[in-house]
Enzyme design. Structure first.
Site, PDB file in Angstrom:
ATOM      1  N   TYR A  52      -1.989  -0.783   9.942  1.00  0.00           N
ATOM      2  CA  TYR A  52      -2.100  -1.142   8.527  1.00  0.00           C
ATOM      3  C   TYR A  52      -0.803  -0.825   7.779  1.00  0.00           C
ATOM      4  CZ  TYR A  52      -3.974  -1.084   3.752  1.00  0.00           C
ATOM      5  OH  TYR A  52      -4.192  -1.317   2.412  1.00  0.00           O
TER       6      TYR A  52
ATOM      7  N   SER B 182       0.854  -1.186   0.000  1.00  0.00           N
ATOM      8  CA  SER B 182       0.000   0.000   0.000  1.00  0.00           C
ATOM      9  C   SER B 182       0.888   1.234   0.000  1.00  0.00           C
ATOM     10  CB  SER B 182      -0.872   0.022   1.255  1.00  0.00           C
ATOM     11  OG  SER B 182      -1.461   1.297   1.421  1.00  0.00           O
TER      12      SER B 182
HETATM   13  P1  NDP Z   1     -11.714  -5.282  -0.538  1.00  0.00           P
HETATM   14  O1  NDP Z   1     -12.084  -5.106   0.901  1.00  0.00           O
HETATM   15  O2  NDP Z   1     -12.485  -4.575  -1.575  1.00  0.00           O
HETATM   16  O3  NDP Z   1     -11.699  -6.851  -0.894  1.00  0.00           O
HETATM   17  C1  NDP Z   1     -10.973  -7.722  -0.088  1.00  0.00           C
HETATM   18  C2  NDP Z   1     -11.143  -9.162  -0.562  1.00  0.00           C
HETATM   19  O4  NDP Z   1     -10.294  -9.955   0.278  1.00  0.00           O
HETATM   20  C3  NDP Z   1     -12.550  -9.682  -0.377  1.00  0.00           C
HETATM   21  O5  NDP Z   1     -12.871 -10.562  -1.421  1.00  0.00           O
HETATM   22  C4  NDP Z   1     -12.481 -10.441   0.956  1.00  0.00           C
HETATM   23  O6  NDP Z   1     -13.349 -11.568   1.031  1.00  0.00           O
HETATM   24  C5  NDP Z   1     -11.064 -10.946   0.925  1.00  0.00           C
HETATM   25  N1  NDP Z   1     -10.525 -11.156   2.266  1.00  0.00           N
HETATM   26  C6  NDP Z   1     -10.409 -10.267   3.285  1.00  0.00           C
HETATM   27  N2  NDP Z   1      -9.885 -10.862   4.362  1.00  0.00           N
HETATM   28  C7  NDP Z   1      -9.665 -12.139   4.021  1.00  0.00           C
HETATM   29  C8  NDP Z   1      -9.165 -13.267   4.702  1.00  0.00           C
HETATM   30  N3  NDP Z   1      -8.766 -13.177   5.988  1.00  0.00           N
HETATM   31  N4  NDP Z   1      -9.076 -14.445   4.042  1.00  0.00           N
HETATM   32  C9  NDP Z   1      -9.484 -14.550   2.747  1.00  0.00           C
HETATM   33  N5  NDP Z   1      -9.971 -13.517   2.042  1.00  0.00           N
HETATM   34  C10 NDP Z   1     -10.075 -12.333   2.683  1.00  0.00           C
HETATM   35  O7  NDP Z   1     -10.148  -4.889  -0.596  1.00  0.00           O
HETATM   36  P2  NDP Z   1      -9.306  -4.178  -1.779  1.00  0.00           P
HETATM   37  O8  NDP Z   1      -9.592  -4.846  -3.051  1.00  0.00           O
HETATM   38  O9  NDP Z   1      -9.456  -2.712  -1.652  1.00  0.00           O
HETATM   39  O10 NDP Z   1      -7.825  -4.509  -1.291  1.00  0.00           O
HETATM   40  C11 NDP Z   1      -7.060  -5.588  -1.840  1.00  0.00           C
HETATM   41  C12 NDP Z   1      -5.619  -5.438  -1.366  1.00  0.00           C
HETATM   42  O11 NDP Z   1      -5.108  -4.177  -1.830  1.00  0.00           O
HETATM   43  C13 NDP Z   1      -5.478  -5.428   0.157  1.00  0.00           C
HETATM   44  O12 NDP Z   1      -4.309  -6.123   0.532  1.00  0.00           O
HETATM   45  C14 NDP Z   1      -5.353  -3.951   0.477  1.00  0.00           C
HETATM   46  O13 NDP Z   1      -4.649  -3.725   1.676  1.00  0.00           O
HETATM   47  C15 NDP Z   1      -4.595  -3.447  -0.742  1.00  0.00           C
HETATM   48  N6  NDP Z   1      -4.764  -2.002  -0.960  1.00  0.00           N
HETATM   49  C16 NDP Z   1      -5.982  -1.444  -1.276  1.00  0.00           C
HETATM   50  C17 NDP Z   1      -6.100  -0.079  -1.456  1.00  0.00           C
HETATM   51  C18 NDP Z   1      -7.386   0.601  -1.788  1.00  0.00           C
HETATM   52  O14 NDP Z   1      -7.408   1.846  -1.840  1.00  0.00           O
HETATM   53  N7  NDP Z   1      -8.464  -0.118  -2.021  1.00  0.00           N
HETATM   54  C19 NDP Z   1      -4.936   0.801  -1.306  1.00  0.00           C
HETATM   55  C20 NDP Z   1      -3.712   0.123  -0.978  1.00  0.00           C
HETATM   56  C21 NDP Z   1      -3.640  -1.236  -0.825  1.00  0.00           C
HETATM   57  P3  NDP Z   1     -14.976 -11.387   1.171  1.00  0.00           P
HETATM   58  O15 NDP Z   1     -15.418 -10.834  -0.155  1.00  0.00           O
HETATM   59  O16 NDP Z   1     -15.475 -12.763   1.421  1.00  0.00           O
HETATM   60  O17 NDP Z   1     -15.187 -10.432   2.298  1.00  0.00           O
END
Ligand code: NDP
Length: 248
Positions: free
Chosen positions: A157, A143
């Site tokens: 985070y 991130s």
């Molecule tokens: P979302 O919250 O939109 O989606 C997260 C996905 O990960 C969901 O499908 C969720 O499952 C799944 N998930 C969460 N926790 C677990 C777990 N413990 N085990 C298995 N699956 C899990 O997140 P983003 O797409 O925004 O983020 C994706 C990555 O990008 C993350 O690592 C985040 O930190 C990083 N990121 C995002 C940014 C942003 O602005 N969006 C900025 C910087 C980094 P379910 O659908 O079942 O809940």
């Protein structure tokens, strides 16, 4: 060449984009998710309609057995694994350091760091050439918070994402001789559901206008960078941490 890709947290957001864009290249994809069955079904169906073979496995990355099961199911169905997107990650509502609880710190580190460790370890076990794999590419989701810091916010985070960057640099050296490239992407303000779970649903839209790009990013703008790093077009890229932040 057709590939088999494993994506953690692929039901929604950036992970779902990586699933769809991989399928669009004709690659086979297995992805995990934690709870949202309907989102997982929708993403799998959309991705299959784009061309690849895709299925979802419900499983939490903090559960070691569930991560092993994810990779076993991928190998049983499609054979050798060529790429892993270490994407599942969580955010908590904003909190200054003085109010931060140990429970909150553990929740973030359990998913973002321990879950990542289970994921890259399983990837290395199956992709290493010395263990019968054919090498490949690991993409870790860091991130911008890891680089820019987030004073009074996200100490947990940002710290967890800093750990992923260190992991990326070390593993690039350890796994390079095994034919595995390891890179990370640092997304900036990307419109996904994650900001709602961080207690501020409009955060990306509100702060995104202050980036040099003048807007927040989309999940597909990160997904495109992910599939490039997975692809053979990035064959000499390893140990890179790529900003996808609109210049932020
Ligand atoms: P979302 O919250 O939109 O989606 C997260 C996905 O990960 C969901 O499908 C969720 O499952 C799944 N998930 C969460 N926790 C677990 C777990 N413990 N085990 C298995 N699956 C899990 O997140 P983003 O797409 O925004 O983020 C994706 C990555 O990008 C993350 O690592 C985040 O930190 C990083 N990121 C995002 C940014 C942003 O602005 N969006 C900025 C910087 C980094 P379910 O659908 O079942 O809940």
């Amino acid at each position: 060449m057709s590939k088999t890709i494993v994506v953690t947290g692929g039901a929604r957001g950036i992970g779902a984009s990586a699933v769809r864009l991989s399928a669009k290249r004709g690659w086979s994809v297995v992805f995990s998710y934690r709870a949202n069955d309907s989102a997982a079904e929708a993403t799998a169906a959309e991705a299959e309609a784009l061309g690849g073979k895709v299925f979802a496995v419900k499983g939490d990355v903090t559960d070691e057995a569930a991560v092993i099961d994810l990779f076993e199911r991928a190998t049983e169905t499609f054979g050798a694994i060529d790429g892993v997107v270490n994407n599942a990650g969580v955010l908590s509502p904003m909190s200054p350091l003085v109010d931060m609880t140990a429970e909150r710190m553990r929740r973030i580190f359990d998913t973002n760091v321990l879950g990542s460790y289970f994921t890259v370890r399983e990837a290395a076990r199956r992709m290493s050439k010395s263990r019968g794999g054919r090498g490949g590419s690991i993409v870790n989701l860091s991130s911008a918070a890891a680089k820019l810091g987030a004073p009074n916010q996200h100490v947990d985070y940002a710290g967890s994402k800093g750990a992923m960057e260190s992991m990326t640099i070390g593993l690039c050296k350890e796994l390079g001789p095994e034919g595995i490239r390891v890179n990370a992407i640092r997304p900036g303000l990307i419109i996904t559901d994650m900001h709602a779970s961080g207690g501020d649903p409009g955060r990306a839209e509100r702060l995104g206008v202050d980036t040099p790009a003048g807007r927040p990013g989309t999940a597909d703008e990160v997904g495109e960078a992910i599939v490039w790093l997975l692809s053979d077009q990035a064959s000499y890229v390893s140990g890179a941490i790529l900003d996808v932040t609109g210049g932020r």
